[in-house]
Design an enzyme around this catalytic site. Structure first.
Site, mmCIF file in Angstrom:
data_model
loop_
_atom_site.group_PDB
_atom_site.id
_atom_site.type_symbol
_atom_site.label_atom_id
_atom_site.label_comp_id
_atom_site.label_asym_id
_atom_site.label_seq_id
_atom_site.Cartn_x
_atom_site.Cartn_y
_atom_site.Cartn_z
ATOM 1 C CB THR A 66 -0.869 -0.002 1.075
ATOM 2 O OG1 THR A 66 -1.842 1.280 1.240
ATOM 3 C CG2 THR A 66 -0.219 -0.120 2.436
ATOM 4 C CG HIS A 84 4.763 -11.311 17.158
ATOM 5 N ND1 HIS A 84 5.787 -12.134 16.580
ATOM 6 C CD2 HIS A 84 5.807 -10.724 18.098
ATOM 7 C CE1 HIS A 84 6.930 -11.961 17.383
ATOM 8 N NE2 HIS A 84 6.582 -11.152 18.099
#
Length: 427
Positions: free
Chosen positions: A338, A390
């Site tokens: 993006t 994560h």
């Protein structure tokens, strides 16, 4: 003969769409394949073409959510084009008649009168509501209303009661708004606009990402001078030969596919108790379209040249801008890029595009003083950000992945072009 037009399936797993806008009205003449409506799904906005020529009768309102396969309009295929003139357009079936060929607006008006006794004629004057009597209850909230007002911090004196004798009901309290202070002398209007189905779905997905992933963001910066120099030397020749500009997106896409090869966990996603890793790199490119954010996918970007990436980016961006992008072209993707820099963003924490596990955020390019070989020089610098899940990507992998992108962008000739610029750019 009235042809029933049903909502076609815009893509697998989509069961409902919303009528975003009718482009025609009941009684209009439509030609076959003419766009008659825009419909929103949870993934894209699509045009609905007429299946035949004739007089159209709408069976759904703008904003209605309708199931795939539901009838949304009728087309009288036996009617004649009013421009050519033998049939009276007013004789087309009325949408108020529920699609019944024998229906007419007079019968419908009578039915509406039955269903709405308040609309009965009263000698030309609408019935006047009785004035509420002033009693001890006027302006007094019910216990439930008082609780709501207390929670919202709103004074009961500022709320008009709609209950008996002016009593404040719970509904009054729920609908009450806090005071915005002493009114000023300027305009203080407000408006409400219903969110499109696409926008609501995007909102739901973004909230779910924040709630369901262990999202972290790591940052770095890149010196864009090597790419500036390459574009300055070859962009004119590149455009003349290939018909597209040599932009930044091809460099970033090539750098990302290289980094994904080095750090395959970033090119993975969680499915229940399993991790799915992909040997291909389908890169989603965030594009701002007229209906909001679109994320078309460049398939097998690892196999594309600089020319191939730029051509695909241009093709998808134009289709998104023109509203021609399909659900299939936005489905899938293993990693997203993006670019908030085109709007002036200096730094941000991009949100992961589910079910992917990571996203790269590009930002604006600013000349800043940096130290090169012991000397302070001005260089075009860009901050980069990688947000990652994560749960399956460790800090070491995320940082290494972003450093690999930085290294490729700062040494594109050796790391992205194998030392041969003209061959890589097909010049």
């Amino acid at each position: 003969m009235a042809l029933e037009m049903k909502v076609p399936s815009p893509g697998e797993s989509i069961t409902e769409v919303e009528i975003a806008e009718w482009l025609v009205a009941t009684g209009d003449w439509v030609e076959k394949d003419q766009a008659i409506a825009e419909v929103d799904s949870d993934k894209a906005t699509l045009e609905l073409p007429a299946e035949a020529s004739g007089i159209i009768t709408l069976m759904a309102e703008e904003g209605d959510a309708v199931e795939v396969g539901a009838v949304v309009c009728l087309i009288d295929t036996e009617a004649e084009n009013p421009n050519g003139g033998s049939k009276d357009v007013d004789n087309a079936p009325s949408s108020m008649g529920g699609g019944d060929e024998g229906g007419n607006t007079g019968d419908v008006a009578k039915e509406m009168q039955k269903d709405n006794p308040e609309n009965k004629s009263t000698g030309g004057k609408a019935p006047q509501p009785e004035k509420a009597k002033e009693t001890y209850a006027s302006g007094t909230p019910s216990p439930a209303a008082k609780k709501v007002l207390d929670e919202k911090g709103i004074d009961a004196k500022s709320v008009s009661g709609s209950g008996r004798d002016g009593r404040i009901t719970k509904e009054d309290a729920v609908n009450a708004k806090p005071s915005m202070g002493t009114p000023g002398t300027g305009s203080r209007g407000e408006s409400r606009t219903k969110l499109s189905m696409l926008r609501r779905k995007v909102a739901e997905r973004l909230v779910s990402v924040k709630n369901e992933t262990a999202m972290l963001t790591t940052f770095n910066e890149v010196d864009m001078k090597p790419i500036f120099d390459l574009r300055k030397d070859h962009k004119e020749t590149f455009k003349a030969k290939h018909g597209v500009s040599l932009g930044f997106m091809s460099f970033f896409t090539k750098a990302v596919t290289r980094a994904l090869e080095l750090y395959p966990a970033v090119n993975s996603m969680i499915d229940g108790k399993e991790m799915i890793s992909f040997d291909y790199k389908d890169i989603s490119i965030a594009v701002s379209g007229p209906k909001g954010l679109m994320v078309p996918v460049i398939r097998n970007a690892e196999n594309l040249s600089f020319r191939g990436v730029e051509q695909e980016v241009k093709r998808l961006a134009l289709r998104a801008r023109d509203g021609d992008i399909t659900v299939d072209e936005m489905t899938g993707g293993t990693f997203t890029i993006t670019n908030g820099g085109v709007f002036g963003s200096m730094m941000s924490t991009p949100i992961i595009n589910p079910p992917q596990s990571a996203i790269l955020g590009m930002h604006n390019i600013i000349e800043r003083p940096v130290v090169v070989d012991g000397n302070i020089v001005a260089r075009p610098m860009m901050y980069l950000a990688v947000s990652y899940d994560h749960r399956i990507i460790d800090g070491k992998e995320s940082v290494g992945f972003l450093v690999a992108i930085k290294e490729a962008l700062e040494d594109p000739i050796n790391l992205l072009m194998d030392g041969d610029v003209k061959k890589a750019l097909e010049l």
